[in-house]
Every structure is written in structure tokens, then in C-alpha cells.
Motif scaffolding. Structure first.
Motif, mmCIF file in Angstrom:
data_model
loop_
_atom_site.group_PDB
_atom_site.id
_atom_site.type_symbol
_atom_site.label_atom_id
_atom_site.label_comp_id
_atom_site.label_asym_id
_atom_site.label_seq_id
_atom_site.Cartn_x
_atom_site.Cartn_y
_atom_site.Cartn_z
ATOM 1 N N UNK A 1 13.848 -27.223 45.004
ATOM 2 C CA UNK A 1 13.999 -26.804 43.611
ATOM 3 C C UNK A 1 14.704 -27.868 42.781
ATOM 4 N N UNK A 2 15.377 -28.828 43.447
ATOM 5 C CA UNK A 2 15.985 -29.977 42.768
ATOM 6 C C UNK A 2 15.820 -31.205 43.659
ATOM 7 N N UNK A 3 16.230 -32.362 43.147
ATOM 8 C CA UNK A 3 16.155 -33.589 43.933
ATOM 9 C C UNK A 3 17.162 -33.609 45.070
ATOM 10 N N UNK A 4 18.118 -32.698 45.070
ATOM 11 C CA UNK A 4 19.208 -32.736 46.045
ATOM 12 C C UNK A 4 19.099 -31.675 47.129
ATOM 13 N N UNK A 5 18.030 -30.878 47.142
ATOM 14 C CA UNK A 5 17.948 -29.837 48.154
ATOM 15 C C UNK A 5 16.565 -29.720 48.753
ATOM 16 N N UNK A 6 16.495 -29.015 49.854
ATOM 17 C CA UNK A 6 15.222 -28.617 50.459
ATOM 18 C C UNK A 6 15.483 -27.326 51.233
ATOM 19 N N UNK A 7 14.521 -26.411 51.187
ATOM 20 C CA UNK A 7 14.661 -25.142 51.878
ATOM 21 C C UNK A 7 13.516 -24.971 52.871
ATOM 22 N N UNK A 8 13.821 -24.335 53.982
ATOM 23 C CA UNK A 8 12.844 -24.097 55.044
ATOM 24 C C UNK A 8 12.533 -22.618 55.124
ATOM 25 N N UNK A 9 11.239 -22.281 55.109
ATOM 26 C CA UNK A 9 10.782 -20.902 55.283
ATOM 27 C C UNK A 9 9.602 -20.906 56.261
ATOM 28 N N UNK A 10 9.039 -19.731 56.494
ATOM 29 C CA UNK A 10 7.922 -19.583 57.429
ATOM 30 C C UNK A 10 6.692 -20.331 56.910
ATOM 31 N N UNK A 11 5.925 -20.894 57.814
ATOM 32 C CA UNK A 11 4.724 -21.631 57.449
ATOM 33 C C UNK A 11 3.781 -20.769 56.604
ATOM 34 N N UNK A 12 3.297 -21.358 55.500
ATOM 35 C CA UNK A 12 2.322 -20.687 54.661
ATOM 36 C C UNK A 12 2.898 -19.678 53.685
ATOM 37 N N UNK A 13 4.208 -19.472 53.706
ATOM 38 C CA UNK A 13 4.860 -18.510 52.816
ATOM 39 C C UNK A 13 5.414 -19.238 51.607
ATOM 40 N N UNK A 14 5.054 -18.772 50.410
ATOM 41 C CA UNK A 14 5.511 -19.375 49.156
ATOM 42 C C UNK A 14 5.771 -18.272 48.142
ATOM 43 N N UNK A 15 6.271 -18.668 46.988
ATOM 44 C CA UNK A 15 6.405 -17.705 45.893
ATOM 45 C C UNK A 15 5.046 -17.089 45.556
ATOM 46 N N UNK A 16 3.988 -17.897 45.631
ATOM 47 C CA UNK A 16 2.654 -17.416 45.280
ATOM 48 C C UNK A 16 2.179 -16.320 46.227
ATOM 49 N N UNK A 17 2.431 -16.471 47.536
ATOM 50 C CA UNK A 17 1.983 -15.440 48.472
ATOM 51 C C UNK A 17 2.710 -14.125 48.217
ATOM 52 N N UNK A 18 3.989 -14.219 47.843
ATOM 53 C CA UNK A 18 4.735 -13.007 47.516
ATOM 54 C C UNK A 18 4.230 -12.349 46.251
ATOM 55 N N UNK A 19 3.959 -13.159 45.225
ATOM 56 C CA UNK A 19 3.470 -12.612 43.956
ATOM 57 C C UNK A 19 2.091 -11.976 44.140
ATOM 58 N N UNK A 20 1.258 -12.536 45.009
ATOM 59 C CA UNK A 20 -0.058 -11.945 45.262
ATOM 60 C C UNK A 20 0.059 -10.523 45.802
ATOM 61 N N UNK A 21 1.068 -10.292 46.642
ATOM 62 C CA UNK A 21 1.302 -8.936 47.158
ATOM 63 C C UNK A 21 1.680 -7.998 46.015
ATOM 64 N N UNK A 22 2.520 -8.474 45.097
ATOM 65 C CA UNK A 22 2.904 -7.650 43.947
ATOM 66 C C UNK A 22 1.701 -7.347 43.061
ATOM 67 N N UNK A 23 0.867 -8.355 42.834
ATOM 68 C CA UNK A 23 -0.322 -8.155 42.006
ATOM 69 C C UNK A 23 -1.244 -7.108 42.614
ATOM 70 N N UNK A 24 -1.412 -7.153 43.937
ATOM 71 C CA UNK A 24 -2.268 -6.171 44.605
ATOM 72 C C UNK A 24 -1.742 -4.761 44.394
ATOM 73 N N UNK A 25 -0.420 -4.607 44.460
ATOM 74 C CA UNK A 25 0.180 -3.287 44.257
ATOM 75 C C UNK A 25 -0.112 -2.759 42.857
ATOM 76 N N UNK A 26 -0.010 -3.628 41.853
ATOM 77 C CA UNK A 26 -0.207 -3.208 40.467
ATOM 78 C C UNK A 26 -1.669 -3.335 40.017
ATOM 79 N N UNK A 27 -2.552 -3.749 40.942
ATOM 80 C CA UNK A 27 -3.978 -3.875 40.675
ATOM 81 C C UNK A 27 -4.246 -4.807 39.476
ATOM 82 N N UNK A 28 -3.621 -5.975 39.549
ATOM 83 C CA UNK A 28 -3.783 -6.987 38.506
ATOM 84 C C UNK A 28 -4.269 -8.294 39.122
#
Length: 285
Positions: free
Chosen positions: A207-234
Motif C-alpha cells: 500500500x506504500x513504498x515502505x511495506x508489503x503484506x502477505x496473504x493467501x495465493x489468489x486472494x485480493x480486495x477484488x475477490x472479496x468485493x466479488x463475493x459482496x457483489x454476488x450477495x447484493x446481485x450487482x
């Protein structure tokens, strides 16, 4: 940091039903708080029928630390997609493998790389044996290239937010956050992480030049938002997304329209539909 939500070139052909907001460097100001004017405007947007989603690298606990209690949101994606919530109900939870967490924490300690292990529920953690070098990095003078909000977050972490332990409880880790005062150090650490990915896959995001974060492979903000969109049918075309970091790029690719903050990196600005050249007050969506 105050940001612009507007329809100057946005609303003619598409009704943006969902506003997806990053937190640090976007919704939050330099003091890691939400401006009162912005808060009231977001409340008005919800009352007008817009859905408000938060998509952040912060864990749920970190979000609760900064989001005003009277600012309700319809959906939330935390830890760069590792968890997703509809209201208070959790609908997605991913966890890093304990073996990966152990390996990365050990290597960070050997290289004296500042780190925080963030569980899906509870306080961030670090090994007690690493406290001396981490406190030294987190409590010294602020380097000119480190953003004020990130520096204050590190000092806040040092001031009682980290649980120091002889042995970490790593059964349900959402992410590991790494930081360095020196950009060349974090660049080398990112290169080291890329080598580790070759035999133990995971996702990295900065999120900045001074950091890096590690999460599960293939998981991003976009994958989470897609789940929300499916719930709201958008559809993704219904999204107006606002952010500033490289961890927002998968979301920018998904959204119908994306806006980069003035403080965003050049890479983020290049991939946004527009970027803010000046800090402005919020106007109409």
C-alpha cells in the motif's frame, strides 16, 4: 485524507450503485481518522440508496479502531480480501498456512525486518525476541519518505497494540505485514519473498513504498468485493472504486470506474480511470 467523490465524468452512462473505499490514504486522513464532513457525506450517500463498501488491508480489529461507530457500511473486505462481511456477518475467511507464517517470521527476524502477524480475530502478534529491533525501527525519527499515517500506525502498534510472545498462535492468521524505514531494505525483502513464492505460493501487496503484506495465493480486495457483489446481485460495472495503493489495483481492474488519490503511486495513477490532482472537498455522486 479527504477525497473527491463526484459525477463530473462518471454518471452519464452508468448508475454507480456501489462506492468501494480504501481506508489508509483514502478515507482516513493523516491522523488515521475519518473527517467529520466525509463521514456525514457517506451517511447521506447510504440514505440516498448507494451501497458503501470498505476494502482495506486492515484486519477487522484494525478497522474497528478507526471507523466511527456511527458510520455504517453495507459490506467490508478486510486484510486485502482474506475476510469479507455483510454488515456484522462474516461470509468469507481465509487463513495462511502455519508453516508459511513460521518461515516468514523466522526469516524476517533474521534480517531484522519489522513485521506484524495479524490473526483473523484478535491482536497483532510478534515474537518477544524480536522486540528490540522492531521498537528501534518503529519509534525512531520519521524518514521523509514514510507517510504520516503509516508512521503513526507503527508508533500506535508499539504503544500496546502488539502482543509480544515467546511463541505465536498462528492457527488463524489473516496476513503478515512487513515494514522498513529504508526503501532499499523493503525492496530486497520483496525480492526474497518472490523467491519463497516459487516453492510456497502466496500473494503479496503493497500500500506504500515502505511495506508489503502477505496473504493467501489468489486472494485480493477484488475477490472479496466479488463475493459482496454476488450477495447484493450487482455487477462490477456498478462499482465506483477509490484508492491509492498497489493493493487496490485488482479492485481497479474489476470496477466500472476507479479513481486514484493524489497521494497514489504513479503505477496506481496510470491504471486508474482518473486521479485527483488536488485535494478537494467531496461533491455530489
Amino acid at each position: 485524507m479527504a477525497f473527491l467523490l463526484h459525477n463530473r465524468n462518471l454518471g452519464d452512462d452508468m448508475d454507480y450503485k456501489v462506492i468501494v473505499l480504501d481506508l489508509d490514504g483514502t478515507t482516513l486522513n493523516e491522523m488515521n481518522t475519518v473527517n467529520e464532513t466525509l463521514k456525514n457525506y457517506l451517511i447521506e450517500l447510504r440514505e440516498s440508496g448507494k451501497l458503501i463498501f470498505i476494502a482495506t488491508g486492515r484486519t477487522l480489529k484494525e478497522v474497528r479502531d478507526v471507523l466511527p461507530a456511527d458510520l455504517k457500511v453495507d459490506g467490508m473486505v478486510t486484510a486485502n480480501g482474506m475476510s469479507a462481511f455483510i454488515g456484522k456477518k462474516q461470509i468469507v475467511e481465509h487463513t495462511l498456512s502455519p508453516e508459511l507464517v513460521e518461515e516468514l517470521v523466522a526469516k524476517a527476524g533474521e534480517g531484522e525486518i519489522y513485521y506484524e502477524v495479524h490473526p483473523n480475530d484478535g491482536s497483532r502478534m510478534a515474537l518477544l525476541k524480536d522486540k528490540v529491533f522492531m521498537v528501534k525501527q518503529g519509534m525512531g525519527p520519521k524518514p521523509a519518505t514514510v507517510e504520516e499515517n503509516e508512521w503513526l500506525s507503527r508508533q500506535d502498534a508499539m504503544d500496546g497494540k502488539i502482543h509480544w510472545s515467546e511463541q505465536l498462535d498462528i492457527k488463524s492468521v489473516a496476513k503478515i505485514y512487513f515494514f522498513s524505514n529504508e526503501m532499499n531494505v523493503i525492496r530486497k525483502w520483496k525480492a526474497d519473498l518472490e523467491k519463497i513464492k516459487q516453492y510456497n505460493a502466496f500473494t503479496t501487496a503493497s500500500s506504500t513504498h515502505h511495506n508489503v503484506e502477505v496473504t493467501v495465493e489468489g486472494v485480493t480486495k477484488a475477490t472479496g468485493v466479488q463475493v459482496l457483489l454476488k450477495h447484493f446481485q450487482l455487477a462490477p460495472e456498478n462499482i465506483l472504486a477509490v484508492g491509492d495503493g498497489e493493493n487496490d489495483l485488482p479492485l481497479f481492474k474489476l470496477a466500472g470506474h476507479c479513481t486514484a488519490m493524489k497521494n497514489a503511486t504513479d503505477l496506481v495513477k496510470e491504471q486508474a480511470d482518473e486521479h485527483l490532482k488536488n485535494q478537494r472537498k467531496i461533491t455530489q455522486v
